[in-house]
Design an enzyme around this catalytic site. Structure first.
Site, short mmCIF file in Angstrom:
data_model
loop_
_atom_site.label_atom_id
_atom_site.label_comp_id
_atom_site.label_asym_id
_atom_site.label_seq_id
_atom_site.Cartn_x
_atom_site.Cartn_y
_atom_site.Cartn_z
N LYS A 212 0.88 -1.18 0.00
CA LYS A 212 0.00 0.00 0.00
C LYS A 212 0.91 1.22 0.00
O LYS A 212 1.60 1.51 0.98
CB LYS A 212 -0.90 0.00 1.25
CG LYS A 212 -1.71 1.29 1.42
CD LYS A 212 -2.78 1.38 0.37
CE LYS A 212 -3.61 2.66 0.55
NZ LYS A 212 -2.85 3.87 0.15
N ARG A 232 -7.91 9.56 -9.05
CA ARG A 232 -8.96 8.82 -8.34
C ARG A 232 -10.32 9.49 -8.50
O ARG A 232 -11.35 8.83 -8.62
CB ARG A 232 -8.58 8.74 -6.88
CG ARG A 232 -9.66 8.24 -5.93
CD ARG A 232 -9.23 8.51 -4.50
NE ARG A 232 -10.26 8.21 -3.54
CZ ARG A 232 -10.15 7.28 -2.59
NH1 ARG A 232 -9.05 6.57 -2.49
NH2 ARG A 232 -11.11 7.07 -1.74
#
Length: 509
Positions: A212, A232
């Site tokens: 991550k 995003r």
């Protein structure tokens, strides 16, 4: 349809916390809308005009919100045309022409309609959780399966277009909406996991464990030599990231849709500060900072859509695409079907490399865009949440004269406004305090002697030790020892963590 009908439906939605009641009110309105009214009505109820931000500030709107019309007269097409003309007014003398257009619109509006317009044009109506309610309402209004609506929305990225498609053509028209190279897909999201052991126990052995990163989410589409990059939030940033474009253009394929993250690395290959990465996406991009992409999913390859394939198939296709030695560094590090010991080694390796933690993903899961489900779960050694800044208080002592203690809100999963879950002044540098003091007044919807209440626009990432039950806040839960890590300009209130995520951190919860 009268514009007043939309305003009344919005008030009914705001007046209840019941998700079912909200969806029912919106569905009733959509059923009454004519064909050309569905798109603007849907967009307004979700808090986003079809025209996007039209560049009108609070001061201008405040001057116009007076002397309202006595009775409703504006129609939905009237308002939509006015906003379209407003958005298209640019160039020399445009400020005066825009104010004249607004004055004409506000003069024809009732007091309730004026208040709605002010909130719509300043972004105050935008409530991320309401998106899911509107999708439920579209399904009910069109009498189609909710899953068909959600899939079409995932692939089109537009609530308004999805509503028009559902109400005009039903299930058949929704099923005809496909992934289109060059049109971004809403990204699949990871939910928070309490610990690596707990997530592995939940998802089982058939998983992949990946790093991550502390970077920015990207979605990259390639069609021949044309490569486009979105964030995003589905904001296109292609022109600002030529190094990413070049790397994807070098891949051995004709068409592809890749999902991943990008970040800036130092000379030793360690991640630079998050702010360095985000500096590439601002209006004054720092071109001396180079971005490195790390791809973890493949949604389309050379005419084949992979969205509905299990993750294991998508990862096989991604591995083949990145098989050449010069492309190996583009793959997100991870291990498939690890033993618990191997999974722990991946987590330790990610942390040692300066990353946030890991994401554990079920290998049998299709790509479910726009949702934080169980199929993807992120594990970090420290609890972090993305929350909405609702207000700030003036500091005292060394912080006198600076807006310091910020009010934090979690997203309401039932479609209401952000729910306050705590305050914090911890973790703030002098530079951040100066920035808050300079920025917050322009975002204030109310100013008081003690501080300001803000429009829900800013998202901040906080670290915390957990949560505790508290009657002090409306959600019945409060943060424990929250401290500011950074603001997230790459995220909107629609991306903030929910009240349920906060409640999940309750001891024994």
């Amino acid at each position: 349809m009268l514009f007043a009908d939309v305003v009344a439906a919005s008030a009914a939605v705001a007046a209840t916390r019941s998700r079912t009641a909200k969806a029912t009110a919106i569905a009733d309105l959509l059923r009454r809308a004519d064909g050309d009214e569905v798109r603007p009505v849907t967009a307004w109820l979700a808090g986003d005009p079809l025209q996007g931000r039209v560049g009108v500030g609070w001061r201008t709107l405040g001057r116009l919100a007076h002397d309202p019309a006595v009775a409703p007269q504006l129609t939905v097409p009237d308002v939509d045309r006015a906003l379209t003309e407003l958005a298209g007014t640019t160039g020399t003398g445009s400020a005066a022409r825009r104010e004249a257009l607004l004055e004409q619109l506000f003069t024809a509006a009732t007091a309730d309609e004026q208040r709605f317009l002010v909130r719509l044009l300043t972004g105050e109506l935008r409530q991320g959780a309401l998106e899911g309610v509107v999708l439920d309402a579209i399904a009910a209004a069109a009498d189609v399966p909710a899953a068909a609506v959600r899939r079409a929305f995932m692939l089109s990225g537009s609530l308004a277009d999805t509503a028009a498609t559902a109400l005009d053509g039903g299930t058949t028209a929704l099923a005809a909406v496909h992934l289109q190279v060059g049109r971004p897909v809403r990204p699949m999201l990871a939910g928070p996991g309490s610990s690596l052991d707990a997530v592995l126990a939940d998802l089982g052995d058939d998983v992949t464990v990946e790093h991550k990163l502390d970077g920015a989410r990207i979605q990259v589409h390639r069609d021949g030599d044309a490569v486009r990059v979105w964030t995003r939030a589905l904001r296109e940033v292609t022109d600002g990231v030529p190094e990413l474009v070049a790397q994807v253009r070098s891949l051995p394929c004709r068409t592809a849709v890749l999902d991943g993250e990008t970040l800036a690395l130092d000379d030793d290959g360690r991640p630079r500060a998050f702010q360095d990465t985000m500096s590439r996406f601002g209006s004054a991009a720092d071109e001396t900072v180079l971005l490195s992409p790390f791809f973890f999913d493949l949604l389309h390859l050379d005419g084949r859509d992979l969205l509905d394939e299990p993750l294991s198939v998508r990862l096989d296709a991604l591995a083949e695409l990145l098989a050449r030695e010069e492309h190996a560094a583009l793959r997100m590090p991870g291990v498939r079907r690890p033993t618990p010991e191997q999974a722990a080694e991946v987590l330790d390796g990610a942390l040692a490399a300066g990353h946030e933690g890991v994401v554990v993903k079920a290998l049998d899961a299709p790509y479910a865009a726009g949702r934080r489900g169980r199929a993807w779960q992120k594990v970090k050694p420290v609890h972090t949440l993305d929350l909405v800044v609702l207000g700030a208080e003036w500091g005292y002592g060394r912080r006198s004269g600076k807006l310091s203690n910020i009010h934090l809100g979690a997203r309401d999963p039932d479609g209401g406004g952000p729910v306050m879950v705590g305050k914090t002044f911890k973790g703030m540098t002098d530079e951040l305090l100066d920035w808050q003091t300079a920025t917050f007044p322009d975002l204030a919807r109310e100013q008081h002697e003690w501080g300001v209440l803000l429009d829900p626009e800013l998202v901040v990432e906080v670290a915390l030790d957990g949560a505790q039950r508290s009657p002090r806040y409306p959600g019945g839960v409060a943060l424990r020892f929250a401290r500011v890590l950074r603001y997230r300009p790459d995220r909107s209130p629609a991306d903030a963590d929910t009240l349920d995520a906060v409640r999940a951190l309750l001891a024994g919860g």
